[in-house]
Design a protein around this motif. Structure first.
Motif, PDB file in Angstrom:
ATOM      1  N   ASP A 130       0.858  -1.181   0.000  1.00 21.85           N
ATOM      2  CA  ASP A 130       0.000   0.000   0.000  1.00 21.85           C
ATOM      3  C   ASP A 130       0.902   1.241   0.000  1.00 21.85           C
ATOM      4  OD1 ASP A 130      -2.117   1.764   0.211  1.00 21.85           O
ATOM      5  OD2 ASP A 130      -2.253   1.588   2.386  1.00 21.85           O
ATOM      6  N   MET A 131       1.653   1.428  -1.090  1.00 23.79           N
ATOM      7  CA  MET A 131       2.553   2.580  -1.177  1.00 23.79           C
ATOM      8  C   MET A 131       2.658   3.111  -2.604  1.00 23.79           C
ATOM      9  SD  MET A 131       6.077   0.513  -0.268  1.00 23.79           S
ATOM     10  CE  MET A 131       7.275   1.407  -1.235  1.00 23.79           C
ATOM     11  N   THR A 132       1.563   3.013  -3.353  1.00 21.79           N
ATOM     12  CA  THR A 132       1.595   3.505  -4.725  1.00 21.79           C
ATOM     13  C   THR A 132       1.240   4.988  -4.781  1.00 21.79           C
ATOM     14  OG1 THR A 132      -0.721   2.928  -5.166  1.00 21.79           O
ATOM     15  CG2 THR A 132       0.955   1.257  -5.664  1.00 21.79           C
ATOM     16  N   LYS A 158      -2.700   5.055  -5.605  1.00 25.16           N
ATOM     17  CA  LYS A 158      -3.745   4.779  -4.617  1.00 25.16           C
ATOM     18  C   LYS A 158      -3.437   5.305  -3.221  1.00 25.16           C
ATOM     19  CE  LYS A 158      -5.256   0.567  -7.009  1.00 25.16           C
ATOM     20  NZ  LYS A 158      -5.408  -0.912  -6.918  1.00 25.16           N
ATOM     21  N   THR A 159      -2.164   5.365  -2.861  1.00 27.34           N
ATOM     22  CA  THR A 159      -1.792   5.653  -1.480  1.00 27.34           C
ATOM     23  C   THR A 159      -1.457   7.118  -1.242  1.00 27.34           C
ATOM     24  OG1 THR A 159      -0.798   3.437  -1.446  1.00 27.34           O
ATOM     25  CG2 THR A 159      -0.354   4.868   0.429  1.00 27.34           C
ATOM     26  N   MET A 160      -0.844   7.764  -2.214  1.00 32.81           N
ATOM     27  CA  MET A 160      -0.448   9.160  -2.037  1.00 32.81           C
ATOM     28  C   MET A 160      -1.680  10.042  -1.914  1.00 32.81           C
ATOM     29  SD  MET A 160       2.301  11.333  -4.267  1.00 32.81           S
ATOM     30  CE  MET A 160       3.687  10.441  -3.553  1.00 32.81           C
ATOM     31  N   ARG A 161      -1.702  10.873  -0.870  1.00 33.55           N
ATOM     32  CA  ARG A 161      -2.892  11.654  -0.541  1.00 33.55           C
ATOM     33  C   ARG A 161      -2.803  13.068  -1.115  1.00 33.55           C
ATOM     34  NH1 ARG A 161      -3.503   9.983   5.883  1.00 33.55           N
ATOM     35  NH2 ARG A 161      -3.097   7.770   5.597  1.00 33.55           N
ATOM     36  N   LEU A 162      -3.887  13.495  -1.721  1.00 30.01           N
ATOM     37  CA  LEU A 162      -3.909  14.813  -2.338  1.00 30.01           C
ATOM     38  C   LEU A 162      -3.732  15.922  -1.309  1.00 30.01           C
ATOM     39  CD1 LEU A 162      -6.795  14.244  -4.901  1.00 30.01           C
ATOM     40  CD2 LEU A 162      -4.428  14.828  -5.467  1.00 30.01           C
ATOM     41  N   GLY A 163      -4.322  15.762  -0.134  1.00 33.53           N
ATOM     42  CA  GLY A 163      -4.200  16.782   0.898  1.00 33.53           C
ATOM     43  C   GLY A 163      -2.911  16.668   1.665  1.00 33.53           C
ATOM     44  N   TYR A 164      -2.738  15.567   2.342  1.00 38.31           N
ATOM     45  CA  TYR A 164      -1.584  15.369   3.218  1.00 38.31           C
ATOM     46  C   TYR A 164      -0.260  15.444   2.466  1.00 38.31           C
ATOM     47  CZ  TYR A 164       1.562  12.836   6.407  1.00 38.31           C
ATOM     48  OH  TYR A 164       2.611  12.447   7.211  1.00 38.31           O
ATOM     49  N   ASP A 165      -0.169  14.760   1.342  1.00 38.81           N
ATOM     50  CA  ASP A 165       1.096  14.692   0.617  1.00 38.81           C
ATOM     51  C   ASP A 165       1.291  15.838  -0.365  1.00 38.81           C
ATOM     52  OD1 ASP A 165       2.189  12.237   1.678  1.00 38.81           O
ATOM     53  OD2 ASP A 165       0.626  11.177   0.578  1.00 38.81           O
ATOM     54  N   LEU A 166       0.240  16.222  -1.068  1.00 38.42           N
ATOM     55  CA  LEU A 166       0.392  17.142  -2.197  1.00 38.42           C
ATOM     56  C   LEU A 166      -0.192  18.522  -1.933  1.00 38.42           C
ATOM     57  CD1 LEU A 166      -0.277  14.584  -5.066  1.00 38.42           C
ATOM     58  CD2 LEU A 166       1.900  15.259  -4.045  1.00 38.42           C
ATOM     59  N   LYS A 167      -0.630  18.771  -0.710  1.00 35.43           N
ATOM     60  CA  LYS A 167      -1.022  20.107  -0.235  1.00 35.43           C
ATOM     61  C   LYS A 167      -2.251  20.680  -0.947  1.00 35.43           C
ATOM     62  CE  LYS A 167       3.562  19.577   0.521  1.00 35.43           C
ATOM     63  NZ  LYS A 167       4.371  18.512  -0.087  1.00 35.43           N
ATOM     64  N   HIS A 214       1.811   0.743   5.050  1.00 34.56           N
ATOM     65  CA  HIS A 214       2.202   0.415   3.674  1.00 34.56           C
ATOM     66  C   HIS A 214       2.177  -1.077   3.359  1.00 34.56           C
ATOM     67  CE1 HIS A 214       2.949   4.531   2.680  1.00 34.56           C
ATOM     68  NE2 HIS A 214       3.849   4.657   3.629  1.00 34.56           N
ATOM     69  N   GLN A 215       1.864  -1.908   4.349  1.00 31.34           N
ATOM     70  CA  GLN A 215       1.574  -3.329   4.114  1.00 31.34           C
ATOM     71  C   GLN A 215       2.696  -4.080   3.387  1.00 31.34           C
ATOM     72  OE1 GLN A 215      -1.536  -4.842   5.334  1.00 31.34           O
ATOM     73  NE2 GLN A 215      -1.178  -2.960   6.470  1.00 31.34           N
ATOM     74  N   GLU A 256       9.594   4.553  -9.179  1.00 30.80           N
ATOM     75  CA  GLU A 256       9.922   3.202  -9.643  1.00 30.80           C
ATOM     76  C   GLU A 256       8.907   2.219  -9.078  1.00 30.80           C
ATOM     77  OE1 GLU A 256      13.643   5.685  -9.198  1.00 30.80           O
ATOM     78  OE2 GLU A 256      12.045   5.081  -7.819  1.00 30.80           O
ATOM     79  N   HIS A 257       8.429   1.314  -9.924  1.00 36.58           N
ATOM     80  CA  HIS A 257       7.359   0.360  -9.565  1.00 36.58           C
ATOM     81  C   HIS A 257       6.046   1.079  -9.220  1.00 36.58           C
ATOM     82  CE1 HIS A 257      10.321  -2.910  -9.436  1.00 36.58           C
ATOM     83  NE2 HIS A 257      11.074  -2.120  -8.695  1.00 36.58           N
ATOM     84  N   GLY A 258       5.967   2.380  -9.532  1.00 36.31           N
ATOM     85  CA  GLY A 258       4.770   3.156  -9.194  1.00 36.31           C
ATOM     86  C   GLY A 258       4.722   3.602  -7.754  1.00 36.31           C
ATOM     87  N   TRP A 259       5.836   3.554  -7.042  1.00 43.35           N
ATOM     88  CA  TRP A 259       5.846   3.747  -5.594  1.00 43.35           C
ATOM     89  C   TRP A 259       6.499   5.045  -5.139  1.00 43.35           C
ATOM     90  CZ3 TRP A 259       8.375  -1.712  -4.750  1.00 43.35           C
ATOM     91  CH2 TRP A 259       7.404  -2.713  -4.968  1.00 43.35           C
ATOM     92  N   PHE A 260       6.175   5.404  -3.878  1.00 43.97           N
ATOM     93  CA  PHE A 260       7.015   6.241  -3.038  1.00 43.97           C
ATOM     94  C   PHE A 260       7.273   5.407  -1.772  1.00 43.97           C
ATOM     95  CE2 PHE A 260       2.703   6.986  -1.646  1.00 43.97           C
ATOM     96  CZ  PHE A 260       2.774   7.203  -0.278  1.00 43.97           C
ATOM     97  N   ASP A 261       8.022   5.927  -0.831  1.00 43.47           N
ATOM     98  CA  ASP A 261       8.422   5.241   0.410  1.00 43.47           C
ATOM     99  C   ASP A 261       9.614   4.308   0.182  1.00 43.47           C
ATOM    100  OD1 ASP A 261       7.352   5.409   3.261  1.00 43.47           O
ATOM    101  OD2 ASP A 261       7.638   3.260   3.068  1.00 43.47           O
ATOM    102  N   LYS A 262       9.760   3.297   1.030  1.00 41.61           N
ATOM    103  CA  LYS A 262      10.998   2.493   1.050  1.00 41.61           C
ATOM    104  C   LYS A 262      10.665   1.051   1.423  1.00 41.61           C
ATOM    105  CE  LYS A 262      10.677   4.940   5.184  1.00 41.61           C
ATOM    106  NZ  LYS A 262      10.300   6.321   5.484  1.00 41.61           N
TER     107      LYS A 262
END
Length: 506
Positions: free
Chosen positions: A229-231, A234-243, A427-428, A340-346
């Protein structure tokens, strides 16, 4: 009696001279800074001129990795020189046992002045330091609070990356100059939610970032990759992440901490973007790719201040006449996915997360402009600093010193690097462990899903094709299983040993 005092005076002079000759140490550890975002590693976006300069003046490690790709566990590994199962800090919900040994304590006992300033993230008070001042938890970017040594909290005005450097140089100005020093500077940047300094907000507005080749990875043959759950999609939030809606929900404290001038700068920048976005009514891939562009612009803009402050520390050391006798290290607590792989995070053992930037400069001993391809790890930093300082390396440290490799060109007695990730929550990402050689990587996932993955890193650098069931790689798979067991035994990882022995009985 005159002879005795003459001898004593001579001993004191020699001792003082020795203390001055031992190298000073500056270690800057950022958060989530992808090696592929740094110019010295081939990035084209000019976000890291000072880090690039550091690499030209020292050595760039091309295959540096972490023991556990997560903020706290990685720092615990760096401090102790041990894997997570040995230092006890396996995930971000653990509490670090500060009473255990560390390379900092060894340096302190040997006469070094020691400090840790900035992000700590080990859920306990630092030990072994003459001075520390740390962010609580993750900290925030604007006007952050700091925990002082007397447990009081202090809110400091400004931008976190600048403030951490200010505190660091202040301590260096006030230190005992008769002693060598070791300072660890922990930055929050470039951690989520990638909030640039106000001066950098528009830095990448005219850049359109190309999508990584595997941005739309379908994860075929890789169960864990398919069930994370780190794409960005689907996972990146418009408010929290992208302001796009910053005052509601999770993460609003990042904006509420701003003063009026900071908030005005952010509103002046993001409000027009928000208005334009609302008019577009994007869906599907168009929305995902819009999110990616915003992510990249914020991420790179945030990294600009980080790089400037690396440059500030480099200049400070030079201005104080300390450059020739100071080991200067830049690294991150792990790598990071930039689409890469459609992801953010680690978290995953795939290279973008497993590998980390590592640059070291020491003019007296390290050749300028060197590039080192041997497999090294963050748990090697402590043993290396101890050998450089002439301090014995504790036998229970699992990292190895890189000093003779750097100064005498001796090859490392290592043909593989080991990894173990434990956390199964945010992020499962499934727990897993594995081993990487120069040619292959094998990963064993466990928990709610047992699975093997094998990659040919020469033919498949992006790790897209799981070869664990490929008949053509049966011999390689068996050899890598044995190599993994050997590593688990070497590092005394009982959980991994038990699982591997059961696998090999089947």
């Amino acid at each position: 009696m005159k002879r005795f005092f003459s001898f004593l005076l001579a001993a004191l002079v020699v001792g003082h001279s020795y203390a001055q000759k031992r190298p000073n140490i500056v270690i800057i550890i950022s958060d989530d800074h992808a090696y592929q975002a740094i110019g010295a590693y081939g990035n084209p976006y000019h976000a890291t001129p000072n880090m690039d300069k550091l690499a030209k003046e020292g050595v760039l490690f091309q295959n540096a990795a972490v023991c556990n790709s997560l903020c706290g566990p990685s720092r615990a590994g760096l401090l102790t020189g041990k894997y997570s199962h040995k230092n006890g800090f396996k995930d971000n919900h653990s509490t670090f046992d500060g009473s255990q040994d560390s390379f900092i304590k060894q340096l302190h006992n040997a006469g070094y002045s020691t400090a840790w300033i900035g992000k700590w993230h080990l859920e306990t008070k630092p030990q072994g330091f003459d001075y520390w001042k740390i962010l609580p938890g993750q900290g925030i970017y604007f006007n952050p609070s700091f925990i002082n040594m007397d447990s009081t909290r202090e809110k400091v005005k400004g931008y976190a990356t600048d403030i951490i450097t200010d505190i660091s140089t202040k301590w260096l100005d006030q230190r005992d100059t008769s002693k060598p020093f070791c300072i660890v500077i922990g930055h929050k940047a470039t951690h989520r939610t990638w909030m640039p300094d106000t001066a950098d907000l528009r830095a990448y507005d005219n850049v359109t970032f190309p999508l990584p080749a595997n941005f739309y990875d379908n994860y075929e043959g890789r169960y864990a990759a398919a069930h994370q759950d780190m794409t960005i999609e689907k996972t990146m939030r418009l408010g929290y992440d992208l302001k796009m809606n910053p005052d509601t929900g999770y993460g609003k404290e990042n904006f509420l901490s701003m003063n009026p001038a900071q908030r005005k700068a952010y509103d002046n920048y993001y409000n027009p973007i928000r208005e334009e976005f609302d008019k577009l009514h994007l869906t599907g891939r168009a929305l995902t790719e819009w999110k990616y562009q915003r992510y990249m612009r914020d991420y790179y803009a945030t990294s600009l201040s980080l790089d400037r402050n690396v440059g500030r520390m480099m200049q400070y050391i030079k201005d104080k006449g300390l450059e020739s006798n100071t080991i200067f290290i830049y690294t991150s607590d792990q790598g990071f996915y930039l689409g890469e792989h459609g992801w953010f995070d680690k978290r995953f053992m795939y290279d973008e997360s497993f590998k980390t930037p590592l640059i070291m400069r020491y003019p007296q001993q390290i050749k300028a402009g060197a590039k080192e391809s041997q497999l090294v790890m963050n748990i090697d930093i402590g043993p290396t600093m101890l050998q450089a300082a002439g301090v014995p390396i504790p036998k229970d440290m699992q990292g190895i010193s890189l000093w003779n490799m750097l100064t005498k060109k001796q090859p490392l007695q290592r043909d593989a690097i080991y990894y173990h990730y434990y956390e199964f929550g945010e992020h499962q990402v499934r727990p897993h462990f594995g081993v990487r050689t120069s040619k292959y990587k094998i990963i064993r996932f466990y928990g709610d899903h047992d699975a093997w993955e094998l990659y040919d890193l020469v033919k498949d650098k992006s790790e897209m094709h799981n070869l664990s069931d490929d008949a053509a790689y049966k011999k390689v798979f068996t050899e890598m299983q044995q190599r993994l067991l050997k590593a688990a035994v070497q590092y005394d990882d009982s959980l991994a040993i038990d699982l591997l022995k059961k696998d090999m009985l089947q």
